[in-house]
Design a protein around this motif. Sequence first.
Motif, short mmCIF file in Angstrom:
data_model
loop_
_atom_site.label_atom_id
_atom_site.label_comp_id
_atom_site.label_asym_id
_atom_site.label_seq_id
_atom_site.Cartn_x
_atom_site.Cartn_y
_atom_site.Cartn_z
N PHE A 191 0.84 -1.19 0.00
CA PHE A 191 0.00 0.00 0.00
C PHE A 191 0.87 1.24 0.00
CE2 PHE A 191 0.64 1.75 4.24
CZ PHE A 191 1.23 0.68 4.91
N PHE A 192 0.25 2.35 -0.44
CA PHE A 192 0.82 3.66 -0.15
C PHE A 192 -0.25 4.46 0.58
CE2 PHE A 192 -1.50 6.35 -3.10
CZ PHE A 192 -1.93 5.45 -4.09
N ALA A 193 0.12 5.54 1.20
CA ALA A 193 -0.80 6.22 2.11
C ALA A 193 -0.79 7.72 1.87
CB ALA A 193 -0.45 5.92 3.56
N VAL A 194 -1.96 8.33 2.13
CA VAL A 194 -2.10 9.78 2.23
C VAL A 194 -2.21 10.11 3.72
CG1 VAL A 194 -3.49 11.77 1.65
CG2 VAL A 194 -3.21 9.93 -0.01
N THR A 195 -1.37 11.02 4.20
CA THR A 195 -1.27 11.27 5.64
C THR A 195 -1.45 12.76 5.91
OG1 THR A 195 0.32 9.46 5.74
CG2 THR A 195 0.15 10.86 7.68
N ALA A 196 -2.15 13.06 6.99
CA ALA A 196 -2.29 14.45 7.46
C ALA A 196 -2.23 14.44 8.98
CB ALA A 196 -3.60 15.05 6.97
N PRO A 206 -0.69 23.13 22.64
CA PRO A 206 -0.96 24.42 21.97
C PRO A 206 -1.34 24.22 20.51
CG PRO A 206 1.08 24.49 23.24
CD PRO A 206 0.65 23.06 23.24
N ALA A 207 -2.08 25.18 19.98
CA ALA A 207 -2.51 25.09 18.58
C ALA A 207 -1.30 25.04 17.67
CB ALA A 207 -3.40 26.28 18.23
N GLY A 208 -1.36 24.19 16.64
CA GLY A 208 -0.28 24.05 15.67
C GLY A 208 0.79 23.06 16.10
N THR A 209 0.70 22.52 17.31
CA THR A 209 1.70 21.54 17.78
C THR A 209 1.42 20.18 17.17
OG1 THR A 209 1.88 22.73 19.87
CG2 THR A 209 2.74 20.47 19.80
N TYR A 210 2.45 19.51 16.73
CA TYR A 210 2.30 18.15 16.17
C TYR A 210 1.76 17.21 17.24
CZ TYR A 210 3.55 13.64 14.16
OH TYR A 210 3.52 12.35 13.67
N ASP A 211 0.68 16.50 16.96
CA ASP A 211 0.05 15.61 17.94
C ASP A 211 -0.37 14.30 17.27
OD1 ASP A 211 -2.61 15.91 20.41
OD2 ASP A 211 -0.73 14.79 20.41
N GLY A 212 0.46 13.78 16.38
CA GLY A 212 0.14 12.52 15.72
C GLY A 212 -0.44 12.76 14.33
N VAL A 213 -0.71 11.66 13.62
CA VAL A 213 -1.19 11.73 12.25
C VAL A 213 -2.35 10.77 12.05
CG1 VAL A 213 1.04 12.40 11.28
CG2 VAL A 213 0.46 9.98 11.47
N VAL A 214 -3.13 11.05 10.99
CA VAL A 214 -4.15 10.12 10.48
C VAL A 214 -3.69 9.65 9.12
CG1 VAL A 214 -6.55 9.79 9.87
CG2 VAL A 214 -5.96 11.33 11.73
N ASN A 215 -3.67 8.37 8.95
CA ASN A 215 -3.07 7.75 7.77
C ASN A 215 -4.17 7.00 7.00
OD1 ASN A 215 -0.88 7.06 6.16
ND2 ASN A 215 -0.77 5.03 7.07
N ALA A 216 -4.44 7.37 5.72
CA ALA A 216 -5.43 6.69 4.88
C ALA A 216 -4.69 5.87 3.83
CB ALA A 216 -6.36 7.70 4.21
N SER A 217 -4.79 4.57 3.93
CA SER A 217 -4.01 3.66 3.07
C SER A 217 -4.81 3.26 1.84
CB SER A 217 -3.61 2.41 3.86
OG SER A 217 -2.88 2.75 5.02
N ALA A 218 -4.14 3.22 0.69
CA ALA A 218 -4.74 2.71 -0.56
C ALA A 218 -3.92 1.49 -0.97
CB ALA A 218 -4.71 3.77 -1.65
N TYR A 219 -4.60 0.36 -1.12
CA TYR A 219 -3.88 -0.90 -1.37
C TYR A 219 -3.71 -1.14 -2.86
CZ TYR A 219 -4.00 -1.96 3.53
OH TYR A 219 -3.79 -1.91 4.87
#
Length: 850
Positions: A191-196, A206-219
Amino acid sequence: MHGNARAMSDSVAALRGKHRGAYRPTTASWSRMRGLRAALLVAVLVPALLLALSAWRSWDAAWRSAETEVMRTADAAAEFARRLLEAQLLRIERANDILAGLSDAEVRIREDELQSALRAAAAERESAERETFYLFVYDRDAYPLVTSAAVPAARSRRMMDREFNRVLRPADAPPFYVSPVYVGRDTGRAFFAVTARRERTGNGLPAGTYDGVVNASAYLDHVNPALAALAATPDDVVALIRMDGALLARSAGFKIDPAAAEPRLLPGGPMLEVMARGDARAIVRARSPMDDVERIAALRRVGGSWPVYVSAARDRGAVIAAWRREIAPQAVITAVSAMLLALLAGAVLRRQHSLEDANETLEARVAERAAALAESEIRFRALVDVGPNFVWFATPDGALHYLNDRWFEFTGQRQEDALPDGWATTLHPDDAARTAATWAQARARGVTYEIEVRYRRHDGEYRWYLARAEPLRDATGRIEAWFGSSTDIHDLKAAQAALAESEARLRLAQEAGGVGSWEWDLGTGALFWSESCHRLHGTDPAVPVSYETWRDGIHPEDLPGVERAVREALEGRATGWAVEFRFRRRDNGTLRWIAGRAEVVHDPETGRALRVHGVGLDVTERRDAEERQALMTRELDHRAKNALAAVQAAVRLTPKHDPEAYARAIEGRVSALARAHTILAAGKWEGAALRALVEAELAPFETPVGEAAPDVRRVAVDGPDVALAPDAVQALSMALHELATNAAKHGALSVPGGRVSLSWRVEEGAGLLVLNWRERGGPPIIEAPVRRGFGSRVLEATLGTQLGGRVERRWEAGGLDCEIAVPIARVLAGSATQCEWHVEASGRARTSAM
């Protein structure tokens, strides 16, 4: 040859025997011979020159055709890729909506619930068994939090080796990221993924601080077949490539080694140069690093800001093979034509020598020349017969008198069967009448005859031909004959059908994401909607749409926000828009919630907005579910407050001098409220039947004092079916409980022989519901009570103050008579006045909230 050719040969022989005489060649005749030789040499060489020219043009056309086809495939694949990637972003946005406000700890606690919600978001418009897309959520330390997969997230497995857990950490990171190809550690699927980034978390950062990602995988086992379906030929290769050369997907597949680096283009290649320049589209020729095959490739950048290109490539050998297939028949025809022309030239030279050497009379020489002309005509017809077309001649009235040999080879007819009109028996039954009418009309008007028809081959198969004929006129314009030919277009028709099928597959691929797509040309104002977009808005695909069509369907409350978002994007203050609005469908007038996302394409030199690409998704069910949840929350809050207020009043007003009696009184009144709430819950809080309420409240008082079970009913109930409003149920339940409690302590129900009757009626004219409580057989009543007890105060508060009614009590010698009259508008379910009063009491803004 057939009879007409043999007759012409006999004529030539006859002419040769006539008028022989002496003839001496002159200087002029020798000059004519030299010119004739030169002309014949040129005639013999002309087919070869024409073949060379045709081969050169066919070579150029084959490459241009290949470039056009792969570029068309690249355009279609780029559109597919754009929709696929934007659909992944929509899934990520949906995941952020689901997880909004939740801390990492809360996510882990609610993993099962959130896993189901994410699975639903990932599988929107996808069949469940395909498992095409997965959503993975990682915390800021690259540990899995929750996933849409059936297998729970492996929380102890840190995924810092995945690029998507590293690239988006910096403060200036891009809004999204497309990963290289990975192999799932649990599924084994590539798979490859689109991540945000995760947004709106509840971790308190605080706003704008990195707090993890959501990963949408396309197989790839889904994406690769979809790319293969877009290919113009089975041998074409369609691929998705990141701008840095990393290979994301390939219709022909590719080997993936989890232990090795991801597959990518070779450095310094022409494809990477195109991507480095940021060209929107280009044609290159390069050797593939996957299979070392040289191909011609069309590169097309995926629309928007995606760092992805689409490559549609065709094997160089396939292009050359197509060119050879096209030129081979021409080469055969040219060789045969050159051979026949050489024979003809030799014959002409020999005939000319014969004429020059013969001492023939003028008449003999004329005859010889006429014979040579006739022989030349025969050879011309021979040339016609070796061509691929049917050639035919007809009289002015349409009767055919000549067909070339190609016709007889194709149909298997004999000359006597085909001429003058037997040829029509080979027409397809569906084409016969149409052909006869068109042929008759062309002869009547004296215009070109042209039609596409099917002829039956000798083996019974029908093939498509383009038949065309022109009239031959004399000096006065009168038609002397018709000359026609029929060209085989069967393969062309098949190619057109294949093209239509390919376009249908393209439409299916475009709708694979389950969203409607559209494009708006800002220069012309033209708006194009896909078929799925027409279905989304309830419009007819056959009727053109415009921006006004879309704007006029938007709900007036949502229109200002939508127009503000569109205006900001067109003025350059935003790259596009993402809005949710209500749209009134054109076919049935229903309102649907639509989530729209669009991106503006600008001129790279002037910055002027050129066009807008967008997608839309029906989110009505989600919005309705959210509204129902909010409504139920408000209703539950209102009911709970009412119940607590009633209990609080009962506790406050109950005498407290006797703890035991106080506890029993409180227990009885709370039980009365509980029974009322049980009846309301059974009716989904829409109201309750008066009879059911009466029976439930008086049932505990049926057992006589000192007896285990009643011999006869001690409480008689009579009255019509009446449906009570929810708020009236609680008030009447308290009033009935107080009357029954008073009867059990002091009245008819305090002795074994006592009886109570309760009846009611509806007085429509007066607008009242009247209840009559009558006790008989109890202790004699000497006089009316002097002091108002708690029960009297409850009756006056619930029936008088709360329901706006009146209570009249008469202390008869045989027992208490109590008449209760309350307004219908305050107690009966479905009354408009009751709804308005309920809204006023509960503080709501709309009567529809009832």
